[in-house]
Design a protein around this motif. Structure first.
Motif, mmCIF file in Angstrom:
data_model
loop_
_atom_site.group_PDB
_atom_site.id
_atom_site.type_symbol
_atom_site.label_atom_id
_atom_site.label_comp_id
_atom_site.label_asym_id
_atom_site.label_seq_id
_atom_site.Cartn_x
_atom_site.Cartn_y
_atom_site.Cartn_z
ATOM 1 N N PRO A 204 85.171 10.331 135.266
ATOM 2 C CA PRO A 204 86.505 10.806 135.620
ATOM 3 C C PRO A 204 86.575 12.333 135.536
ATOM 4 O O PRO A 204 85.829 12.956 134.782
ATOM 5 C CB PRO A 204 87.386 10.175 134.541
ATOM 6 N N THR A 205 87.465 12.929 136.313
ATOM 7 C CA THR A 205 87.695 14.370 136.253
ATOM 8 C C THR A 205 88.485 14.707 134.991
ATOM 9 O O THR A 205 89.438 14.008 134.638
ATOM 10 C CB THR A 205 88.480 14.835 137.490
ATOM 11 N N THR A 206 88.069 15.766 134.301
ATOM 12 C CA THR A 206 88.820 16.233 133.135
ATOM 13 C C THR A 206 89.243 17.680 133.364
ATOM 14 O O THR A 206 88.511 18.464 133.973
ATOM 15 C CB THR A 206 87.996 16.139 131.841
ATOM 16 N N VAL A 207 90.423 18.007 132.876
ATOM 17 C CA VAL A 207 90.991 19.341 133.058
ATOM 18 C C VAL A 207 91.330 19.915 131.693
ATOM 19 O O VAL A 207 92.021 19.272 130.894
ATOM 20 C CB VAL A 207 92.264 19.298 133.932
ATOM 21 N N LEU A 208 90.826 21.113 131.414
ATOM 22 C CA LEU A 208 91.217 21.855 130.223
ATOM 23 C C LEU A 208 92.366 22.774 130.592
ATOM 24 O O LEU A 208 92.353 23.393 131.666
ATOM 25 C CB LEU A 208 90.050 22.690 129.695
ATOM 26 N N GLY A 209 93.346 22.874 129.714
ATOM 27 C CA GLY A 209 94.480 23.718 130.049
ATOM 28 C C GLY A 209 95.327 24.055 128.845
ATOM 29 O O GLY A 209 94.961 23.798 127.696
ATOM 30 N N VAL A 210 96.476 24.658 129.139
ATOM 31 C CA VAL A 210 97.463 25.025 128.123
ATOM 32 C C VAL A 210 98.803 24.451 128.552
ATOM 33 O O VAL A 210 99.184 24.543 129.727
ATOM 34 C CB VAL A 210 97.579 26.556 127.973
ATOM 35 N N GLY A 211 99.516 23.859 127.605
ATOM 36 C CA GLY A 211 100.837 23.321 127.899
ATOM 37 C C GLY A 211 101.643 23.185 126.625
ATOM 38 O O GLY A 211 101.289 23.734 125.580
ATOM 39 N N THR A 212 102.730 22.447 126.716
ATOM 40 C CA THR A 212 103.595 22.186 125.572
ATOM 41 C C THR A 212 103.597 20.691 125.289
ATOM 42 O O THR A 212 103.000 19.893 126.024
ATOM 43 C CB THR A 212 105.032 22.640 125.867
ATOM 44 N N SER A 213 104.299 20.301 124.242
ATOM 45 C CA SER A 213 104.461 18.869 123.964
ATOM 46 C C SER A 213 105.114 18.167 125.143
ATOM 47 O O SER A 213 104.759 17.026 125.482
ATOM 48 C CB SER A 213 105.305 18.672 122.699
ATOM 49 N N ASN A 214 106.059 18.853 125.785
ATOM 50 C CA ASN A 214 106.701 18.265 126.962
ATOM 51 C C ASN A 214 105.694 18.065 128.092
ATOM 52 O O ASN A 214 105.748 17.068 128.818
ATOM 53 C CB ASN A 214 107.847 19.160 127.443
ATOM 54 N N SER A 215 104.768 19.024 128.252
ATOM 55 C CA SER A 215 103.734 18.889 129.283
ATOM 56 C C SER A 215 102.871 17.669 129.010
ATOM 57 O O SER A 215 102.557 16.890 129.925
ATOM 58 C CB SER A 215 102.843 20.136 129.315
ATOM 59 N N VAL A 216 102.475 17.517 127.754
ATOM 60 C CA VAL A 216 101.625 16.387 127.380
ATOM 61 C C VAL A 216 102.337 15.070 127.676
ATOM 62 O O VAL A 216 101.767 14.140 128.264
ATOM 63 C CB VAL A 216 101.230 16.482 125.893
ATOM 64 N N GLN A 217 103.601 14.984 127.282
ATOM 65 C CA GLN A 217 104.354 13.751 127.513
ATOM 66 C C GLN A 217 104.506 13.461 129.004
ATOM 67 O O GLN A 217 104.403 12.310 129.447
ATOM 68 C CB GLN A 217 105.723 13.855 126.851
ATOM 69 N N ALA A 218 104.733 14.519 129.797
ATOM 70 C CA ALA A 218 104.894 14.319 131.240
ATOM 71 C C ALA A 218 103.596 13.836 131.878
ATOM 72 O O ALA A 218 103.606 12.946 132.745
ATOM 73 C CB ALA A 218 105.358 15.617 131.892
ATOM 74 N N LEU A 219 102.467 14.402 131.471
ATOM 75 C CA LEU A 219 101.181 13.968 132.015
ATOM 76 C C LEU A 219 100.865 12.537 131.587
ATOM 77 O O LEU A 219 100.362 11.731 132.379
ATOM 78 C CB LEU A 219 100.072 14.919 131.567
ATOM 79 N N GLU A 220 101.160 12.229 130.336
ATOM 80 C CA GLU A 220 100.943 10.855 129.866
ATOM 81 C C GLU A 220 101.821 9.875 130.633
ATOM 82 O O GLU A 220 101.420 8.736 130.896
ATOM 83 C CB GLU A 220 101.212 10.773 128.366
ATOM 84 N N GLY A 221 103.013 10.337 131.017
ATOM 85 C CA GLY A 221 103.900 9.490 131.806
ATOM 86 C C GLY A 221 103.349 9.181 133.186
ATOM 87 O O GLY A 221 103.756 8.196 133.823
ATOM 88 N N LEU A 222 102.415 10.009 133.660
ATOM 89 C CA LEU A 222 101.756 9.757 134.944
ATOM 90 C C LEU A 222 100.534 8.859 134.795
ATOM 91 O O LEU A 222 99.823 8.599 135.772
ATOM 92 C CB LEU A 222 101.334 11.089 135.579
ATOM 93 N N GLY A 223 100.273 8.419 133.567
ATOM 94 C CA GLY A 223 99.129 7.550 133.332
ATOM 95 C C GLY A 223 97.863 8.287 132.949
ATOM 96 O O GLY A 223 96.779 7.695 132.935
#
Length: 619
Positions: free
Chosen positions: A179-198
């Motif tokens: 699978p493709t993996t992406v390193l980045g910077v975000g917030t707790s809200n970013s993490v929750q939003a990405l997790e919401g996309l599966g």
């Protein structure tokens, strides 16, 4: 009145809001281009009620010159004039001054956005909240949770670039899958939003770490060396993740990654992973680029073109350049003892390269491309021969800086680091190529694409200069159609004339195929203009490339530009039984000896391929 009306948001200028190019004199701005995604971000913050300001160090550039370009670029229309604060950012003092001007003597509500971790650390010391990228500014203003480094695993078929934008995260690096993996910077809200996309999202390190640290990939380690890195940084928590011989580190602002240079480190053993807008968004139709146009690989040099190259890119010319940049006697001033970025001679080397390119031909325009690293300003050097009749830009490049960090007790600011092979050889190749291309243009008057001769700074610290340059060119939509990089082309102890061409990029197979076409062209032209060279060892495609991500060509791959690297026989392979002809003086003060005939042969082949790419129309 908005709850954010009292939150003043200050930005750094160069690297953060815009790319900045300076004239040969180092005092005149010749170009200031605001990044495409910046103006909507600034307008959004103003709608929140945030007054916007600038905290920037113009160096030798006058305040009036900065003001003129702020108006020319229209940044002045969104910045509060009283919040434009210029000066040295080498302590918390300037940040405290800015806060007082914003009417915030406690600094409790001010925000600073800048790409440099050292400057962010000073801002934090002054009480600011900080962000490493404009896309993260609103989250910090709204206190959307502390920033965090993250590693996200993309579901099959997921469009990660669009998802990161939508979820308020900024990518630093991408590893293709599956699978493709992406390193980045975000917030707790970013993490929750990405997790919401599966997506599966892993937080790396503690909350708030991106505020004052840079993300680095350190490679070529044995297991016992991993703990050494944490001890050298004084914080075992700086180790975010380790896999095999690779370690992800959070390096604090003010720390030098070169202090982590371990004996086992190979070429390109460290990579600075700054947040980058535009990753994953290919800007060009590679199928129509001249490097991969049907039949281009057979468009050999004419005899008149080859004659110019053979007369110009010579061992004598290379020897003369090497001497001027690696400690030899010169009429241009005192010998250069080092080109290390912390040594005073680095700036002298930049000045010398600027002067030499400016003297090549009246058609060549020379610029200093500025960027920041660890609280200091540095410059890449760019000479441009304008095109005439054909579209696109061809880049011939190398890196300018040097190091001797493998030497125990090495003191970067004072000790010698001649770097004759790494990368005085590539530097000499670029300057010899510039001379040859200018002569070809004058002699033949051929229709051509624009040709740039670029010397990158701070390569030894994680491809810092080339990442900044490639990012800026991509943001401006510059149609770079080919990049030919030369890095370590001077060691040939076995006198076998064996060398390598690297074009691998697993992140995008179309980019890799276009890059392989460039390598194929270099190999074909070598047989004509440098017959003493063996057939090159070529990497990419079905042959895994050990130099992928390890030299400045990779910075262009990240933005969808075809690029290849020419080097001496440094790596094992492609046949796993073959032994490299590795330079034992790599990153040592003893890096003084090179084979100038060998350098001239490789540089001549690269120049021939670049000239063909610049002058043959796409089909």
């Amino acid at each position: 009145m908005s709850e954010h009306d009292c939150t003043a948001v200050f930005f750094d200028l160069g690297d953060t809001l815009a790319s900045v190019a300076v004239g040969p004199d180092g005092r005149t701005i010749v170009e200031l281009k605001v990044f495409d995604d910046v103006r909507p971000i600034l307008d959004d913050l103003r709608e929140l009620g945030c007054p916007l300001g600038l905290i920037s160090n113009p160096g030798a550039i006058s305040h009036d010159e900065v003001d003129r370009w702020l108006h020319t670029s229209d940044l002045a229309s969104v910045l509060e004039p009283e919040l434009i604060v210029l000066g040295r950012k080498d302590s918390p003092r300037l940040f405290r001054t800015a806060a007082r001007l914003a009417g915030d003597p406690s600094v409790a509500t001010s925000v600073f956005v800048g790409e440099d971790a050292t400057e962010r650390a000073f801002a934090r010391e002054a009480g600011f909240r900080v962000a490493p990228h404009p896309r993260l500014a609103r989250a910090v203003v709204e206190s959307g949770g502390p920033l965090t480094f993250l590693r996200a695993t993309v579901p099959e078929g997921g469009a990660w670039a669009e998802a990161f934008d939508r979820c308020g995260a900024v990518a630093c690096d991408v590893t293709p899958g599956p699978p493709t993996t992406v390193l980045g910077v975000g917030t707790s809200n970013s993490v929750q939003a990405l997790e919401g996309l599966g997506w599966r999202v892993e937080r790396l390190g503690g909350p708030g770490l991106p505020a004052t640290t840079d993300l680095y990939l350190i490679r070529d380690l044995d297991v016992s060396a991993v703990g050494v890195l944490g001890r050298k940084l004084g914080d075992d928590n700086a180790i975010l993740a380790s896999t095999g011989q690779d370690v992800l580190l959070a390096v604090p602002g003010g720390s030098e990654v070169e202090d982590l240079h371990l004996a086992a480190g190979q070429h390109g053993h460290n990579l600075k992973l700054t947040p980058l807008s535009g990753l994953g968004k290919r800007p060009v139709d590679l199928g129509r680029e001249p490097a991969v146009a049907t039949g281009l690989g057979t468009a050999a040099l004419e005899r008149t073109e080859a004659d110019v190259l053979e007369r110009t890119v010579t061992a004598t010319r290379v020897q003369d350049i090497i001497a001027r940049y690696t400690g030899g006697a010169t009429a241009d001033g005192p010998p250069l003892r080092s080109r290390h970025i912390l040594h005073a001679d680095n700036a002298t080397a930049v000045d010398r390269a600027v002067a030499e390119l400016a003297a090549m031909d009246s058609m060549v325009s020379v610029r200093r491309h500025r960027f920041s690293h660890q609280g200091r300003a540095y410059e890449n050097v760019e000479g441009e021969l304008p095109g005439s009749g054909l579209e696109g830009v061809v880049v011939i490049s190398a890196h300018l800086d040097s190091t001797a960090a493998r030497q125990p007790g090495f003191r970067a600011a004072s000790d010698p680091a001649p770097g004759a092979d790494d990368d005085g050889s590539g530097l000499a190749g670029v300057l010899a190529a510039a001379d040859a291309v200018c002569r070809l243009a004058r002699t033949l008057g051929s229709a051509r694409r624009t040709v740039r001769f670029v010397l990158f700074n701070a390569e030894e610290h994680g491809l810092v200069g080339s990442r900044a340059y490639a990012r800026d060119q991509a943001a401006q939509g510059v149609p770079i159609t080919a990049v030919f990089q030369m890095d370590m082309i001077g060691w040939d102890a076995r006198s076998g004339r064996s060398w390598e061409l690297h074009a691998g990029f697993s992140g995008d197979r179309d980019v890799e195929r276009a890059s392989q076409a460039l390598g194929k062209l270099v190999a074909e032209e070598a047989s004509a203009v440098s017959p003493d060279l063996l057939a090159p060892q070529r990497y990419g495609g079905t042959i895994a490339d050990p130099a992928e991500t390890r030299s400045d060509h990779h910075s262009f791959h990240l933005h969808g530009r075809p690029a290849c690297l020419a080097s001496e026989d440094f790596f094992i392979g492609p046949d796993r039984d073959s032994e490299p002809d590795a330079n034992p003086n790599y990153h040592l003060p003893a890096d003084k000896a090179v084979e100038v005939d060998f350098i001239a042969d490789i540089a001549r082949a690269v120049t021939a391929a670049a000239w063909v790419t610049a002058t043959r129309p796409a089909r």
